[in-house]
Write a protein that holds these residues in place. Sequence first.
Motif, PDB file in Angstrom:
ATOM      1  N   GLY A 142       0.876  -1.073  -0.109  1.00  0.00           N
ATOM      2  CA  GLY A 142       0.053  -0.096  -0.056  1.00  0.00           C
ATOM      3  C   GLY A 142       0.927   1.062   0.047  1.00  0.00           C
ATOM      4  N   ASP A 143      -0.010   2.451   0.280  1.00  0.00           N
ATOM      5  CA  ASP A 143       0.684   3.692   0.102  1.00  0.00           C
ATOM      6  C   ASP A 143       1.075   4.049   1.573  1.00  0.00           C
ATOM      7  OD1 ASP A 143      -1.778   4.460   1.310  1.00  0.00           O
ATOM      8  OD2 ASP A 143      -2.498   5.462  -0.360  1.00  0.00           O
ATOM      9  N   LEU A 158      -5.628  -4.001   3.217  1.00  0.00           N
ATOM     10  CA  LEU A 158      -5.443  -3.069   1.927  1.00  0.00           C
ATOM     11  C   LEU A 158      -6.630  -3.173   1.105  1.00  0.00           C
ATOM     12  CD1 LEU A 158      -3.453  -1.487   0.379  1.00  0.00           C
ATOM     13  CD2 LEU A 158      -2.584  -3.306  -0.867  1.00  0.00           C
ATOM     14  N   GLU A 159      -7.065  -4.283   0.820  1.00  0.00           N
ATOM     15  CA  GLU A 159      -8.287  -4.086  -0.078  1.00  0.00           C
ATOM     16  C   GLU A 159      -9.404  -3.468   0.620  1.00  0.00           C
ATOM     17  OE1 GLU A 159     -12.186  -5.208  -1.495  1.00  0.00           O
ATOM     18  OE2 GLU A 159     -11.739  -5.627   0.486  1.00  0.00           O
ATOM     19  N   VAL A 165     -11.617   3.431   2.275  1.00  0.00           N
ATOM     20  CA  VAL A 165     -11.008   4.717   3.051  1.00  0.00           C
ATOM     21  C   VAL A 165     -10.142   5.681   1.951  1.00  0.00           C
ATOM     22  CG1 VAL A 165      -9.113   5.519   4.632  1.00  0.00           C
ATOM     23  CG2 VAL A 165     -10.380   3.406   5.077  1.00  0.00           C
ATOM     24  N   ALA A 166      -9.425   5.411   1.166  1.00  0.00           N
ATOM     25  CA  ALA A 166      -8.713   5.967   0.276  1.00  0.00           C
ATOM     26  C   ALA A 166      -9.674   6.908  -0.852  1.00  0.00           C
ATOM     27  CB  ALA A 166      -7.839   5.214  -0.832  1.00  0.00           C
ATOM     28  N   PRO A 167     -10.977   6.221  -1.465  1.00  0.00           N
ATOM     29  CA  PRO A 167     -11.619   7.137  -2.193  1.00  0.00           C
ATOM     30  C   PRO A 167     -11.859   8.427  -1.611  1.00  0.00           C
ATOM     31  CG  PRO A 167     -12.367   4.936  -2.273  1.00  0.00           C
ATOM     32  CD  PRO A 167     -11.211   4.864  -1.141  1.00  0.00           C
ATOM     33  N   PRO A 237     -11.752  -0.697  13.824  1.00  0.00           N
ATOM     34  CA  PRO A 237     -12.756  -1.388  13.335  1.00  0.00           C
ATOM     35  C   PRO A 237     -12.760  -2.264  12.100  1.00  0.00           C
ATOM     36  CG  PRO A 237     -13.086   0.912  13.879  1.00  0.00           C
ATOM     37  CD  PRO A 237     -11.660   0.694  13.729  1.00  0.00           C
ATOM     38  N   HIS A 238     -11.500  -2.004  11.533  1.00  0.00           N
ATOM     39  CA  HIS A 238     -11.134  -2.920  10.245  1.00  0.00           C
ATOM     40  C   HIS A 238     -10.594  -4.181  10.888  1.00  0.00           C
ATOM     41  CE1 HIS A 238     -12.122   0.145   7.123  1.00  0.00           C
ATOM     42  NE2 HIS A 238     -11.474   0.980   7.727  1.00  0.00           N
ATOM     43  N   GLU A 239      -9.559  -3.918  11.684  1.00  0.00           N
ATOM     44  CA  GLU A 239      -8.527  -4.980  12.227  1.00  0.00           C
ATOM     45  C   GLU A 239      -8.931  -6.124  13.127  1.00  0.00           C
ATOM     46  OE1 GLU A 239      -4.372  -2.197  11.496  1.00  0.00           O
ATOM     47  OE2 GLU A 239      -5.707  -2.194  13.492  1.00  0.00           O
ATOM     48  N   GLN A 240      -9.988  -5.769  13.931  1.00  0.00           N
ATOM     49  CA  GLN A 240     -10.693  -6.455  14.993  1.00  0.00           C
ATOM     50  C   GLN A 240     -12.181  -6.414  14.798  1.00  0.00           C
ATOM     51  OE1 GLN A 240      -9.237  -8.640  16.609  1.00  0.00           O
ATOM     52  NE2 GLN A 240      -6.977  -7.715  16.497  1.00  0.00           N
TER      53      GLN A 240
END
Length: 259
Positions: A142-143, A158-159, A165-167, A237-240
Motif C-alpha cells: 500500500g501507500d 489493503l483491500e 478509505v482511500a476514495p 474497526p477494520h482490524e478486529q
Amino acid sequence: MEIRVGQVAVHYVEYGTGRPVLVLHGAGVDHREAEACFESGFDGIAGMRRIYPDLPGMGRTSAPETLRSADDVLDTLLGFADEVMGGTAYLLVGHSAGAYYAQAMAERRPAQVAGLALVCPLLPGLRDVPEHRVVAGSGELGDDVFRGYFVIQTPEMLERYERHVAPAAALVDEAALERIGERWALTPDHAPAFAGPTVVVAGRLDSTVGYAAATDLVGHYPHASLAVLDDAGHALPHEQPELLRALLTEWLARVERLS
C-alpha cells in the motif's frame, strides 16, 4: 439523501427501520468507512435504522465559510440529529473525531441519546501515544497513508483501505478542515456526564490517539464498559471486527434492558 441544516447541506445514507443509530466517521474520510466498519456489527439485529452522515468538509457534505470551529460542526450535527430523528431517542456511535463529537452530543442532549459507543476516541489531553508498529504483514504493502494507519497490513486490510478509505481523500475540503482545525477544541459546557449505557473501545497500538486517555473515560461515564484491544491500531474497526461486533452486541443488550 440530503438535509439542509442552516447553510450546510448534510449528505447521508441510511439502512433499515426501527430505533435510529447515528454513526459518525473520523477525519479525512467519509460515511463509507463508518458504513464498512459498523454495518457488520449491526448485521442480523432487527429493528435498527442505521444513519451514516458525511461530516462537514468531507464526502458530499459542504463546509461553508460560516463553519469556523469544532463548535460550529457540533451545532450542525445536533441540528442534523434533530431533523432526522424526529424526536426519537437514538443510539450514537463515533470513531476517532466522530467519537469526539459524539461525546459532546450525548452530554448536550442526554434525554435524546439512548446509548453511546466510542471507538478509538479523539480526546483532549492525549498522552502516552505509542510509536506505530506493524504486527502482521511485511510493512511494504500500500501507500504511506495505509502503512501509517493499519498495524495489520495484510492484502485483506489493503483491500478494505482501497475500497472504503482511500476514495474519500479526493473529496476532502482541505481548506475547510484546516480552518476548522485551528479551533478544533470544543467549548466545555460543564454538563453532567452522559449516564446511559456506554462502551469505550481502544486499540493498544493506536499511534494516532493512543489508548491511555480513553481509559480515563471509565471514571467519567457511570455506566461505561472499556475494552483495550491488542493487535489493533487506529484502524481497529477494520482490524478486529469480530471483537468490535461482540462489544457492540453487549452494549446493545444493555440499551435494550433500559428501554
